[in-house]
Design a protein around this motif. Structure first.
Motif, short mmCIF file in Angstrom:
data_model
loop_
_atom_site.label_atom_id
_atom_site.label_comp_id
_atom_site.label_asym_id
_atom_site.label_seq_id
_atom_site.Cartn_x
_atom_site.Cartn_y
_atom_site.Cartn_z
N VAL A 29 -72.15 21.88 28.88
CA VAL A 29 -70.96 20.76 28.79
C VAL A 29 -70.39 20.41 29.91
N THR A 30 -70.02 21.47 30.58
CA THR A 30 -69.27 21.10 31.95
C THR A 30 -70.35 20.40 32.98
N ALA A 31 -71.33 21.05 33.11
CA ALA A 31 -72.30 20.10 34.18
C ALA A 31 -72.50 18.53 33.51
N GLY A 32 -72.83 18.66 32.27
CA GLY A 32 -72.81 17.14 31.71
C GLY A 32 -71.66 16.00 31.88
N GLU A 33 -70.50 16.85 31.90
CA GLU A 33 -69.26 15.83 32.14
C GLU A 33 -69.21 15.48 33.62
N ALA A 34 -69.54 16.50 34.50
CA ALA A 34 -69.52 16.21 35.82
C ALA A 34 -70.85 15.48 36.53
N GLY A 35 -71.76 15.15 35.54
CA GLY A 35 -72.99 14.27 35.94
C GLY A 35 -73.95 15.24 36.79
N ASP A 36 -73.90 16.59 36.46
CA ASP A 36 -74.86 17.49 37.15
C ASP A 36 -76.20 17.92 36.68
N PRO A 37 -77.03 17.19 36.75
CA PRO A 37 -78.51 17.67 36.20
C PRO A 37 -79.05 18.81 36.66
N ASP A 38 -78.84 19.17 37.93
CA ASP A 38 -79.52 20.37 38.74
C ASP A 38 -78.87 21.58 37.90
N THR A 39 -77.80 21.45 37.42
CA THR A 39 -77.02 22.90 36.70
C THR A 39 -77.84 22.85 35.35
N VAL A 40 -78.00 21.79 34.90
CA VAL A 40 -78.72 21.82 33.32
C VAL A 40 -80.18 22.17 33.70
N ASP A 41 -80.83 21.87 34.67
CA ASP A 41 -82.19 22.04 34.87
C ASP A 41 -82.02 23.65 35.28
N ALA A 42 -81.36 24.01 35.74
CA ALA A 42 -81.31 25.68 36.14
C ALA A 42 -81.26 26.42 35.08
N VAL A 43 -80.27 25.95 34.16
CA VAL A 43 -80.14 26.52 32.85
C VAL A 43 -81.40 26.59 31.92
N VAL A 44 -81.96 25.40 31.98
CA VAL A 44 -83.56 25.43 31.17
C VAL A 44 -84.21 26.39 31.75
N ASP A 45 -84.37 26.51 33.12
CA ASP A 45 -85.19 27.68 33.59
C ASP A 45 -84.86 28.94 33.45
N VAL A 46 -83.57 29.27 33.38
CA VAL A 46 -83.12 30.84 32.75
C VAL A 46 -83.62 30.67 31.32
N TRP A 47 -83.41 30.04 30.37
CA TRP A 47 -83.70 30.20 29.09
C TRP A 47 -85.19 30.05 28.93
N ARG A 48 -86.05 29.32 29.73
CA ARG A 48 -87.61 29.34 29.76
C ARG A 48 -88.02 30.62 29.94
N GLY A 49 -87.17 31.31 31.00
CA GLY A 49 -87.79 32.70 31.21
C GLY A 49 -87.39 33.62 30.18
N ARG A 50 -86.36 33.45 29.42
CA ARG A 50 -86.11 34.14 28.40
C ARG A 50 -86.96 34.16 27.35
N VAL A 51 -87.14 32.84 26.91
CA VAL A 51 -88.17 32.86 25.83
C VAL A 51 -89.55 33.15 25.99
#
Length: 138
Positions: free
Chosen positions: A56-78
């Motif tokens: 949410v914070t990254a979205g508000e700040a217009g920071d897609p790189d953080t969102v992509d990094a979070v996707v990578d983390v959860w992709r690894g967990r899944v």
């Protein structure tokens, strides 16, 4: 990388920024609970909540790189979940199609759906799969 893991992680992180996050969270936790009723589910719940704040914070700040990094983390967990419990692949796919994808905008949904590509080539046949910008030179 299992395409279901990538699609699930992408949809899960995308759903974190929606008004229906509590439903997405409950569905995701349900998959982890099926692997073992008690072990580790509380830490997954906490991690989902912390991750949502970051998204949410990254979205508000217009920071897609953080969102992509979070996707990578959860992709690894899944992916790790599927490696340990391959029988949960159907559950992940069900949550993806019945809960997560309906929560997303058309743009978010197309991002998730474009991840899952399958192709087969036999004998001497040739085919090309294109995702985004791809240039083939011969």
């Amino acid at each position: 990388m299992d395409p279901t893991a990538l699609a699930f992680a992408t949809a899960l992180v995308s759903a974190m920024a929606t008004q229906t996050w509590s439903d997405a969270r409950a569905a995701a936790l349900g998959v982890w609970r099926r692997r073992n009723a008690a072990a580790g589910t509380e830490s997954i719940a906490t991690d989902l909540d912390v991750t949502r704040e970051r998204v949410v914070t990254a979205g508000e700040a217009g920071d897609p790189d953080t969102v992509d990094a979070v996707v990578d983390v959860w992709r690894g967990r899944v992916q790790e979940l599927l490696l340990d419990h391959p029988e949960l692949a159907t559950d992940l796919q069900d949550v993806l199609t019945t809960t997560l994808l309906p929560m997303l905008t058309d743009t978010q949904t197309s991002r998730v759906r474009s991840i899952i590509m399958t192709g087969t080539s036999r004998d001497t046949s040739t085919f090309h799969q294109i995702a985004g910008n791809q240039y083939n030179h011969r």
